[in-house]
Design an enzyme around this catalytic site. Sequence first.
Site, short mmCIF file in Angstrom:
data_model
loop_
_atom_site.label_atom_id
_atom_site.label_comp_id
_atom_site.label_asym_id
_atom_site.label_seq_id
_atom_site.Cartn_x
_atom_site.Cartn_y
_atom_site.Cartn_z
N TYR A 54 0.83 -1.21 0.00
CA TYR A 54 0.00 0.00 0.00
C TYR A 54 0.86 1.26 0.00
O TYR A 54 0.65 2.18 -0.79
CB TYR A 54 -0.92 -0.02 1.21
CG TYR A 54 -1.96 1.08 1.20
CD1 TYR A 54 -3.00 1.07 0.28
CD2 TYR A 54 -1.90 2.12 2.13
CE1 TYR A 54 -3.96 2.07 0.28
CE2 TYR A 54 -2.86 3.13 2.13
CZ TYR A 54 -3.89 3.11 1.21
OH TYR A 54 -4.83 4.10 1.19
N LYS B 190 0.97 3.96 -3.10
CA LYS B 190 0.49 5.34 -2.96
C LYS B 190 1.60 6.35 -3.20
O LYS B 190 1.35 7.46 -3.68
CB LYS B 190 -0.15 5.52 -1.58
CG LYS B 190 -1.47 4.77 -1.43
CD LYS B 190 -2.49 5.16 -2.50
CE LYS B 190 -3.84 4.52 -2.28
NZ LYS B 190 -4.86 4.94 -3.28
#
Length: 263
Positions: free
Chosen positions: A169, A173
Amino acid sequence: MAGALRDRVAVITGGAGGIGRATAVRFAEEGADIVIGDLAPGDETVALVEKAGRRAHYVRTDTTSEADCDALVAAAVAEFGRVDVGVASAGISSAATAAERQARVESDAGHVVNVSTDAFRRVMDVNVIGVLQTDRALARQMLAQGDGGSIINIASTAGKIPLAGASPYCVSKAGVWMLTKVMALELATTGIRVNAVGPGYTTTPMWDVPEDSPAHRQAMSITPMGRNGTPDEQAAACLFLASAESSFMTGQILHPAGGQFTD
């Protein structure tokens, strides 16, 4: 900002729930017609947009498919004639279930040395390649129209804050944030603005851990305001970037994050 998007057309991926749904409704309240792209059914979002007095159209969309992203934008043009705003909100936190995510926070199972390549790749496919393909389809249509537009990517504070057990993640991002900056630079002279919203911990199906859990306590330890954000608060940031109020902004990221960044 009443009427800030009057008669505009907005395409929103991940619009069936969470931040995407809240953004669709807020944009509709400000006068936009909405095209929702999602793998999940979009009936509820469509109904909420129509309740706000605007038109809505749902297209089943897998953003990891380039053909689906192109078809989503084409459907928006076929339905409403153009695209003025795009929000790339589709994303996942991991390839695990909610229960598995919670268990990994409490152990080292999600650490880089243990995470499977397939699980890492799945998050990158959705969160980076999916955003790339969405943005590219939007930008190509906006370039063809010739009168600019606004593209907004949903990143995360996790793109700047390393979180143990969440490497897919965090890395994805960070990739969304860099993609935003590169596209903004490349498109700056065309009138197409590309910006990002980087939410902190926000109450959505993606962040569904109990308040008495170690994960929630850790999250609040780095959130000075001491609470989760709401999808509506993230939607407000998206509205600012979509509207003329941010007309001289491109390549920027806003962090509605309860004070996670105060420098």
